[in-house]
Enzyme design. Structure first.
Site, mmCIF file in Angstrom:
data_model
loop_
_atom_site.group_PDB
_atom_site.id
_atom_site.type_symbol
_atom_site.label_atom_id
_atom_site.label_comp_id
_atom_site.label_asym_id
_atom_site.label_seq_id
_atom_site.Cartn_x
_atom_site.Cartn_y
_atom_site.Cartn_z
ATOM 1 N N SER A 46 0.827 -1.201 0.000
ATOM 2 C CA SER A 46 0.000 0.000 0.000
ATOM 3 C C SER A 46 0.863 1.253 0.000
ATOM 4 O O SER A 46 0.514 2.255 -0.630
ATOM 5 C CB SER A 46 -0.962 0.004 1.190
ATOM 6 O OG SER A 46 -0.257 -0.097 2.412
ATOM 7 N N GLU A 47 2.013 1.224 0.709
ATOM 8 C CA GLU A 47 2.967 2.332 0.655
ATOM 9 C C GLU A 47 4.401 1.830 0.776
ATOM 10 O O GLU A 47 4.671 0.832 1.436
ATOM 11 C CB GLU A 47 2.717 3.363 1.771
ATOM 12 C CG GLU A 47 1.577 4.315 1.506
ATOM 13 C CD GLU A 47 0.317 3.912 2.234
ATOM 14 O OE1 GLU A 47 -0.734 4.536 1.988
ATOM 15 O OE2 GLU A 47 0.376 2.970 3.042
ATOM 16 N N THR A 48 5.283 2.566 0.126
ATOM 17 C CA THR A 48 6.727 2.396 0.230
ATOM 18 C C THR A 48 7.301 3.769 0.540
ATOM 19 O O THR A 48 6.883 4.769 -0.056
ATOM 20 C CB THR A 48 7.321 1.863 -1.084
ATOM 21 O OG1 THR A 48 6.759 0.568 -1.363
ATOM 22 C CG2 THR A 48 8.834 1.740 -1.003
ATOM 23 N N HIS A 77 0.533 4.913 8.681
ATOM 24 C CA HIS A 77 1.401 3.770 8.985
ATOM 25 C C HIS A 77 2.791 3.952 8.367
ATOM 26 O O HIS A 77 3.789 3.546 8.977
ATOM 27 C CB HIS A 77 0.712 2.440 8.618
ATOM 28 C CG HIS A 77 1.145 1.770 7.357
ATOM 29 N ND1 HIS A 77 0.591 2.073 6.129
ATOM 30 C CD2 HIS A 77 2.044 0.773 7.134
ATOM 31 C CE1 HIS A 77 1.147 1.305 5.203
ATOM 32 N NE2 HIS A 77 2.026 0.510 5.786
#
Length: 280
Positions: A46-48, A77
């Site tokens: 979902s995110e990096t 997060h």
């Protein structure tokens, strides 16, 4: 290609593989935005995030946050997971709190025992939701509009709009229509009933981001920050509570909310699951 220090962190949980995974690349100053975006598409999380030297006075580090399809000015997060990775790699804050620089500006992070918590940033958009959007949300959740008890914009960067349902059971039974949800970044919250759900948490949360290739996000700090600002401000939640997220997809996320003075802090625990090098 160049090797970079890399970590994959499980955020908002104390149970292995039960939170929200985050890929973190450290010392990424030499990478271009195109390289960052390509790596984020490849991780398909979902995110990096990419940790850089700070540019703003008073910041301890700078972070850039990418989904598989775009860069975000802020996300929850990734904020806690990036801070966890930075501290684990030897980062030392200048003051009592860690100060992260990101697209929304400076975000304060404090240590609370073995947890980290960030101060919820100001909402970019708040207030009531128009009837047309509420109707679209109802269709996307396969519910009648009457079952939506309240709706509010809680956007602190990603574009969140949120609705409240009557019970945790009702929320966990939702099977979304993601085609009908197009264009929405949607959070849904419902209260726990202590008599039937227990007392571990006070709210259940689900987050749907189909336009970001994330149909349901496991545990979402930015959404919970916006929800807390709405719920506490409207008297729908106490000034301190625990939210549960990820149940519907086999996770066990726990988000700790505390209002201290005028600030709302969003906290949780993180654990590193992969520690090594990434060739980018």
């Amino acid at each position: 290609m160049t090797d970079y220090a890399f970590k994959q962190v499980d955020v908002f949980t104390t149970k292995a593989f039960s939170g929200n995974p985050l890929a973190v690349v450290l010392g990424a100053d030499a990478l271009s935005a195109a390289q960052m975006a390509a790596f984020a598409r490849w991780t398909n999380l979902s995110e990096t995030t990419f940790l850089l030297k700070p540019e703003a006075a008073g910041a301890d580090y700078r972070v850039r946050i990418f989904t598989p399809v775009r860069e975000l000015p802020f996300a929850g997060h990734p904020t806690l997971g990036s801070c966890h990775a930075w501290l684990e790699a030897g980062g030392r804050p200048r003051g009592a709190e860690i100060v992260q620089e990101c697209g929304v500006g400076l975000v304060s992070i404090r240590r609370d025992g073995d947890a980290l918590a960030f101060a919820a940033p100001p909402l970019r958009r708040s207030g009531p939701v128009d009837d047309g959007t509420v109707a679209q949300i109802a269709r996307s959740l396969r519910l009648t509009p009457e079952r939506i008890q309240a709706a509010q914009w809680v956007d602190n960067g990603p574009g969140w709009v949120a609705v409240m349902l009557g019970s945790r059971v009702e929320l966990l039974a939702v099977r979304p229509d993601f085609a009908a949800m197009a264009g929405l970044t949607l959070g849904v919250v419902a209260p726990w009933d202590p008599a039937t759900d227990g007392a571990e948490c006070q709210f259940e949360v689900r987050a749907f981001v189909p336009d970001e290739s994330v149909p349901e996000d496991p545990v979402t700090g930015s959404l919970n920050a916006g929800l807390a600002q709405w719920l506490i401000g409207a008297g729908r939640a106490p000034p301190a509570y625990v939210a549960c997220q990820g149940t519907a997809i086999g996770r066990a996320g726990r988000i700790e909310i505390k209002q201290i003075g005028a600030d709302i802090w969003v906290g949780g625990r993180s654990m590193t699951r992969i520690d090594g090098r990434a060739a980018i």
